[in-house]
Write an enzyme that holds these catalytic residues in place. Structure first.
Site, PDB file in Angstrom:
ATOM      1  N   TYR A   1       0.815  -1.223   0.000  1.00  0.00           N
ATOM      2  CA  TYR A   1       0.000   0.000   0.000  1.00  0.00           C
ATOM      3  C   TYR A   1       0.844   1.266   0.000  1.00  0.00           C
ATOM      4  O   TYR A   1       0.449   2.281  -0.563  1.00  0.00           O
ATOM      5  CB  TYR A   1      -1.011  -0.044   1.163  1.00  0.00           C
ATOM      6  CG  TYR A   1      -2.185  -0.903   0.778  1.00  0.00           C
ATOM      7  CD1 TYR A   1      -2.304  -2.214   1.237  1.00  0.00           C
ATOM      8  CD2 TYR A   1      -3.114  -0.444  -0.150  1.00  0.00           C
ATOM      9  CE1 TYR A   1      -3.342  -3.027   0.808  1.00  0.00           C
ATOM     10  CE2 TYR A   1      -4.159  -1.243  -0.579  1.00  0.00           C
ATOM     11  CZ  TYR A   1      -4.267  -2.532  -0.118  1.00  0.00           C
ATOM     12  OH  TYR A   1      -5.273  -3.327  -0.557  1.00  0.00           O
TER      13      TYR A   1
ATOM     14  N   VAL B   1     -10.277   3.523  -3.382  1.00  0.00           N
ATOM     15  CA  VAL B   1      -9.508   4.059  -2.252  1.00  0.00           C
ATOM     16  C   VAL B   1      -8.699   5.274  -2.707  1.00  0.00           C
ATOM     17  O   VAL B   1      -8.032   5.911  -1.891  1.00  0.00           O
ATOM     18  CB  VAL B   1      -8.589   2.974  -1.634  1.00  0.00           C
ATOM     19  CG1 VAL B   1      -9.419   1.837  -1.061  1.00  0.00           C
ATOM     20  CG2 VAL B   1      -7.579   2.441  -2.640  1.00  0.00           C
ATOM     21  N   ASP B   2      -8.801   5.629  -4.007  1.00  0.00           N
ATOM     22  CA  ASP B   2      -8.117   6.839  -4.486  1.00  0.00           C
ATOM     23  C   ASP B   2      -8.956   8.060  -4.104  1.00  0.00           C
ATOM     24  O   ASP B   2     -10.107   7.916  -3.667  1.00  0.00           O
ATOM     25  CB  ASP B   2      -7.883   6.765  -6.001  1.00  0.00           C
ATOM     26  CG  ASP B   2      -9.174   6.785  -6.810  1.00  0.00           C
ATOM     27  OD1 ASP B   2      -9.345   5.912  -7.697  1.00  0.00           O
ATOM     28  OD2 ASP B   2     -10.031   7.658  -6.564  1.00  0.00           O
TER      29      ASP B   2
ATOM     30  N   HIS C   1     -14.919   1.257   0.945  1.00  0.00           N
ATOM     31  CA  HIS C   1     -13.801   0.312   1.078  1.00  0.00           C
ATOM     32  C   HIS C   1     -12.558   0.997   1.627  1.00  0.00           C
ATOM     33  O   HIS C   1     -11.457   0.457   1.534  1.00  0.00           O
ATOM     34  CB  HIS C   1     -13.473  -0.330  -0.287  1.00  0.00           C
ATOM     35  CG  HIS C   1     -14.557  -1.240  -0.773  1.00  0.00           C
ATOM     36  ND1 HIS C   1     -14.578  -1.743  -2.063  1.00  0.00           N
ATOM     37  CD2 HIS C   1     -15.659  -1.730  -0.168  1.00  0.00           C
ATOM     38  CE1 HIS C   1     -15.645  -2.518  -2.208  1.00  0.00           C
ATOM     39  NE2 HIS C   1     -16.327  -2.529  -1.083  1.00  0.00           N
TER      40      HIS C   1
ATOM     41  N   CYS D   1      -5.463   3.049  13.810  1.00  0.00           N
ATOM     42  CA  CYS D   1      -4.724   2.430  14.920  1.00  0.00           C
ATOM     43  C   CYS D   1      -5.580   1.324  15.521  1.00  0.00           C
ATOM     44  O   CYS D   1      -6.707   1.580  15.990  1.00  0.00           O
ATOM     45  CB  CYS D   1      -4.409   3.482  15.996  1.00  0.00           C
ATOM     46  SG  CYS D   1      -3.621   2.743  17.469  1.00  0.00           S
TER      47      CYS D   1
ATOM     48  N   SER E   1     -17.346  -3.843 -11.838  1.00  0.00           N
ATOM     49  CA  SER E   1     -17.656  -5.154 -12.450  1.00  0.00           C
ATOM     50  C   SER E   1     -18.810  -5.833 -11.743  1.00  0.00           C
ATOM     51  O   SER E   1     -19.353  -6.825 -12.221  1.00  0.00           O
ATOM     52  CB  SER E   1     -16.421  -6.070 -12.379  1.00  0.00           C
ATOM     53  OG  SER E   1     -16.002  -6.193 -11.015  1.00  0.00           O
TER      54      SER E   1
END
Ligand code: BV8
Length: 239
Positions: free
Chosen positions: A56, A93-94, A109, A117, A178
């Site tokens: 990531y 997640v962008d 997501h 944390c 999709s």
């Protein structure tokens, strides 16, 4: 086209494809040369957190450098020029929706610029690397940070809000997904059940075919702006 009051736009990796970001299920079946189960499952993180953090951290550099495309910008135009509440439920997640000026964006997501944390639950916003040594700035404990990404096997974020939006919406647009990951893939069924008109924007027919009233084929960077312009024109003509 009718006048809509509550519009929900569900987006997936396909809306970011024209910004140069890899989709998940492209032809080679790998995602950024990794098997999803090796980097995007809760088991993978428990098994080898350093490997998942590294994946990531690398992905974050590429994602944060990407620029929004005409599809993201069309959503901002719709939010500004069309008299309805327009919400974006994204699996991405962008941050391209935010960079394009979209409001009311819900990252079900998670998002790449955050870590959570596992000791105190605080969210850390950072464009820098996070790893197994990172100390939580809130509780001071090290080694308990996890990318704030919803891995397979984890519950989604904002689901109460999503449920409310789907029950109220009268127009549901699915753009660049999709339709294979649940529960997001079932959102169109809920929207349809509560009476929404449903449109799918994709390059190809997806597994969710049946629930969409209309399928608008082609790259979202072309099809979504055209659709939004039509909606805005209809409203202007009606006035
Ligand atoms: C959960 C994080 C409860 C990583 C992601 C069996 C049946 C049903 C469900 C399950 C099952 N077994 C397991 C499950 C549950 C599982 C699931 O759905 N698995 C699938 C694979 C069967 N779901 C979960 O685990 C979810 N949690 O259910 O919680 C629970 C709790 C405990 C235990 C069990 C269950 C969590 C799901 C979230 C997983 N995390 N991402 C990361 O993003 O870094 S999912 C990942 O897939 C991404 O978020 C991505 O957004 C998402 C969906 O993929 P798409 O966005 O659709 O991307 P894809 O590449 O697939 O498609 C792109 C599309 O765009 C294509 O159609 C293409 O044609 C189109 N396109 C391309 N270019 C363009 C375009 N369209 C237009 N224009 C273009 N230019």
């Amino acid at each position: 086209m009718g006048k809509f009051k509550n519009i929900v736009i569900l987006t997936g990796a396909g809306i970011s494809a024209e910004s140069g970001l890899a989709t998940f299920r492209a032809a080679n079946g790998l995602w950024n040369n990794h098997k999803v189960e090796d980097v995007a499952t809760i088991e993978a993180f428990q098994r080898n957190p350093a490997y998942v953090h590294e994946f990531y951290n690398d992905l974050k550099k590429e994602v944060l450098a990407a620029k929004p495309n005409a599809a993201h910008q069309a959503i901002t135009r719709l939010q500004k020029e069309y008299p309805a509440e327009v919400s974006v439920i994204t699996q991405n997640v962008d941050l391209l929706h935010e960079k394009a000026g979209n409001q009311n964006v819900y990252h079900i997501h998670g998002q790449i610029n955050q870590a959570v944390c596992l000791n105190c639950g605080q969210i850390l916003e950072t464009s820098g690397d996070v790893d197994t040594e990172t100390v939580c700035p809130h509780c001071g404990i090290g080694g308990m940070m996890k990318p704030n990404i919803v891995f397979f096997g984890e519950n989604l974020l904002y689901m109460d809000k999503v449920d409310e939006l789907l029950r109220r919406c009268d127009l549901f647009l699915s753009v660049g997904t999709s339709g294979v990951v649940f529960p997001a893939a079932a959102f169109v069924q809920t929207a349809k059940y509560y009476g929404a008109a449903t449109y799918e924007f994709n390059l190809e027919a997806t597994s969710n075919n049946f629930y969409f009233d209309q399928h608008i084929m082609g790259p979202a960077g072309t099809t979504l702006p055209a659709f939004v312009d039509e909606m805005i024109k209809d409203i202007k003509n009606a006035d």
